[in-house]
Design an enzyme around this catalytic site. Structure first.
Site, short mmCIF file in Angstrom:
data_model
loop_
_atom_site.label_atom_id
_atom_site.label_comp_id
_atom_site.label_asym_id
_atom_site.label_seq_id
_atom_site.Cartn_x
_atom_site.Cartn_y
_atom_site.Cartn_z
N HIS A 1 0.74 -3.34 9.24
CA HIS A 1 0.85 -2.10 8.47
C HIS A 1 -0.17 -1.06 8.97
CE1 HIS A 1 2.95 -1.16 4.51
NE2 HIS A 1 2.34 -0.03 4.76
N THR B 1 6.64 5.88 7.89
CA THR B 1 5.39 6.40 7.31
C THR B 1 5.78 7.29 6.14
OG1 THR B 1 5.44 8.13 9.01
CG2 THR B 1 3.94 6.29 9.38
N ALA B 2 4.97 7.24 5.10
CA ALA B 2 5.34 7.87 3.83
C ALA B 2 5.08 9.38 3.84
CB ALA B 2 4.53 7.21 2.71
N GLY C 1 -1.09 0.45 16.91
CA GLY C 1 -1.99 0.77 18.01
C GLY C 1 -1.31 1.18 19.30
N ASP D 1 4.55 -3.16 15.90
CA ASP D 1 3.90 -1.86 15.74
C ASP D 1 2.43 -2.05 15.42
OD1 ASP D 1 3.37 -1.85 12.90
OD2 ASP D 1 5.42 -1.21 12.53
N SER E 1 3.54 -6.82 12.55
CA SER E 1 2.86 -5.60 12.10
C SER E 1 1.82 -5.96 11.05
CB SER E 1 3.89 -4.64 11.49
OG SER E 1 3.27 -3.55 10.82
C1 LIG Z 1 0.38 7.37 6.61
C2 LIG Z 1 1.10 6.06 6.78
C3 LIG Z 1 2.06 5.70 5.86
C4 LIG Z 1 2.75 4.49 6.00
N1 LIG Z 1 3.74 4.20 5.12
C5 LIG Z 1 4.44 3.04 5.27
C6 LIG Z 1 5.51 2.73 4.38
O1 LIG Z 1 5.81 3.47 3.45
N2 LIG Z 1 6.18 1.57 4.60
C7 LIG Z 1 5.87 0.70 5.62
O2 LIG Z 1 6.50 -0.34 5.79
N3 LIG Z 1 4.88 1.00 6.49
C8 LIG Z 1 4.16 2.13 6.34
N4 LIG Z 1 3.15 2.42 7.22
C9 LIG Z 1 2.88 1.50 8.34
C10 LIG Z 1 3.70 1.90 9.57
O3 LIG Z 1 5.06 1.65 9.40
C11 LIG Z 1 3.27 1.12 10.81
O4 LIG Z 1 3.26 -0.26 10.52
C12 LIG Z 1 1.89 1.53 11.34
O5 LIG Z 1 1.63 2.89 11.11
C13 LIG Z 1 1.81 1.23 12.83
O6 LIG Z 1 0.57 1.51 13.33
P1 LIG Z 1 0.20 2.86 14.13
O7 LIG Z 1 0.00 3.91 13.09
O8 LIG Z 1 -1.07 2.45 14.80
O9 LIG Z 1 1.31 3.17 15.10
C14 LIG Z 1 2.44 3.62 7.08
C15 LIG Z 1 1.46 3.99 7.99
C16 LIG Z 1 0.79 5.19 7.86
C17 LIG Z 1 -0.25 5.56 8.88
#
Ligand SMILES: Cc1cc2nc3c(=O)[nH]c(=O)nc-3n(C[C@H](O)[C@H](O)[C@H](O)COP(=O)(O)O)c2cc1C
Length: 356
Positions: A249, A75-76, A282, A280, A247
């Site tokens: 995202h 997550t960023a 949920g 990933d 995923s």
């Molecule tokens: C705030 C935020 C930033 C994210 N940034 C990225 C990222 O930079 N690169 C990426 O591959 N996935 C990113 N994701 C997706 C997460 O890696 C992941 O797939 C997702 O959050 C999983 O779902 P969950 O939040 O329900 O656990 C981001 C998700 C969130 C919530």
């Protein structure tokens, strides 16, 4: 419930615009909601009287032997959410034995993130999440940074040929990082100045040929993140991927795709055990982890729960989230008569309201 409490605390602690950035998804947030709801559609069918007092939930993943089955999904911009940022997340993940997938869009340079993860007795592996750049020399430079830092695998995000249209961010006008924060891994790369969200490389020009080039160039295992179609999972294995992340995202890209969990069985069937399949989206309870593993995942990632832990309490908050999920999962495994992750089999999951 720990996760819910930390979420509420994070909401209070965060600037509402930054809260929306994390909590939100694309479009009408239908996929975001469905990722969690999907777990309500599956139930566990425990086995009984199997004996065995001790459980071992460790899993061997590429570049991460003996890892926790709960990974920290990338997550960023963690420094936007807590002053200790990605280093706090890294220390917590290492302490809990969880693989940390650190991102291209990190507000701390990857070398510092890996150093933080190594600072404790129980160092866990750090994988580098890569947004491949259409100019290969930029991708190569990023990969070199991850290799030199000591990352043990690359996770190539393939569900982002374009930046997601996050409704809340558009409404809030949140398009740039505030002064003092930058996407540090992008610093001084050819043609990629740091500072703006949109500087993170996302391009529809990236193709399987770029993956081939990456697999040829690096000695690190390369996993793909964001695979939903079983045909792409098959292609990923054929092109040398060492693992596949199912995923969407976290509902932040296309708002008309199935819940990640609903895509898992078909992807697992297509991969047929040749490489690990991860999921990933949920995952909020230990029983969610058990369902995902029974449907074919080797491990799961958590995104928002980790961020809520970080925003609410820093490093201890992330530790609480990871420990709670691991302990709940271990407990569920016991209740299902399992000793190892692989004791959770496909026949032990049924659709709500029906049987197999
Ligand atoms: C705030 C935020 C930033 C994210 N940034 C990225 C990222 O930079 N690169 C990426 O591959 N996935 C990113 N994701 C997706 C997460 O890696 C992941 O797939 C997702 O959050 C999983 O779902 P969950 O939040 O329900 O656990 C981001 C998700 C969130 C919530």
């Amino acid at each position: 419930m720990i996760l819910r409490d930390l979420h509420a605390k994070a909401r209070q602690a965060l600037d509402p615009v930054h809260y929306d950035y994390v909590a939100g998804g694309a479009g009408d947030e239908r996929v975001l909601a469905d990722n969690e709801r999907a777990f309500d559609r599956y139930l566990l069918l425990p086995r009984v009287l199997r004996g065995g007092e001790r459980r071992d939930t460790a899993v061997d993943l590429p570049g991460a032997p003996g890892a926790s089955p709960v990974l920290v999904a990338p997550t960023a911009f963690h420094r936007l959410l807590h002053p200790d940022g990605e280093e706090a997340t890294a220390r917590a993940a290492a302490a809990e034995g969880a693989v940390l997938v650190t991102g291209t869009a990190s507000t701390t340079a990857v070398a510092r993130v890996v150093a933080a993860a190594r600072g404790r007795d129980r160092a866990a592996a750090v994988w580098f999440q890569l947004y491949p750049h259409p100019r290969r020399e930029v991708t190569h430079a990023l990969v070199r940074r991850a290799e030199e830092a000591g990352c043990t695998a690359l996770v190539v995000t393939v569900d982002s040929p374009a930046f997601g249209r996050h409704t809340r961010d558009l409404r809030n006008g949140f398009t740039d990082l505030p002064p003092g924060h930058a996407a540090e891994n992008m610093r001084d790369l050819p043609g990629a100045p740091p500072g703006a969200l949109t500087d993170i490389p996302m391009s529809p020009a990236v193709s399987w040929a770029d993956l081939d080039d990456l697999v040829r160039r690096t000695a690190l295992p390369v996993l793909l993140k964001g695979v939903l179609h079983p045909a792409d999972a098959r292609l990923a294995v054929e092109h040398g991927a060492a693992g596949v992340f199912v995923s969407n995202h976290g509902g932040r890209q296309c708002d008309a795709v199935p819940a990640a969990l609903d895509c898992l069985p078909a992807v697992a069937a297509a991969v047929a055990g040749r490489v690990p399949v991860l999921l990933d989206g949920g995952v909020r309870r230990g029983s969610d982890i058990a369902v995902a593993l029974a449907l074919g995942a080797s491990a799961v990632g958590v995104g928002r729960p980790v961020v809520w832990g970080l925003a609410a309490e820093g490093e201890p908050g992330v530790r609480r989230v990871l420990a709670a999920l691991r302990e709940e999962y271990d407990h569920t495994l016991a209740l299902c008569g399992g000793r190892r992750n692989t004791d959770l089999t496909r026949d032990m999951v049924v659709r709500k309201g029906g049987t197999w």
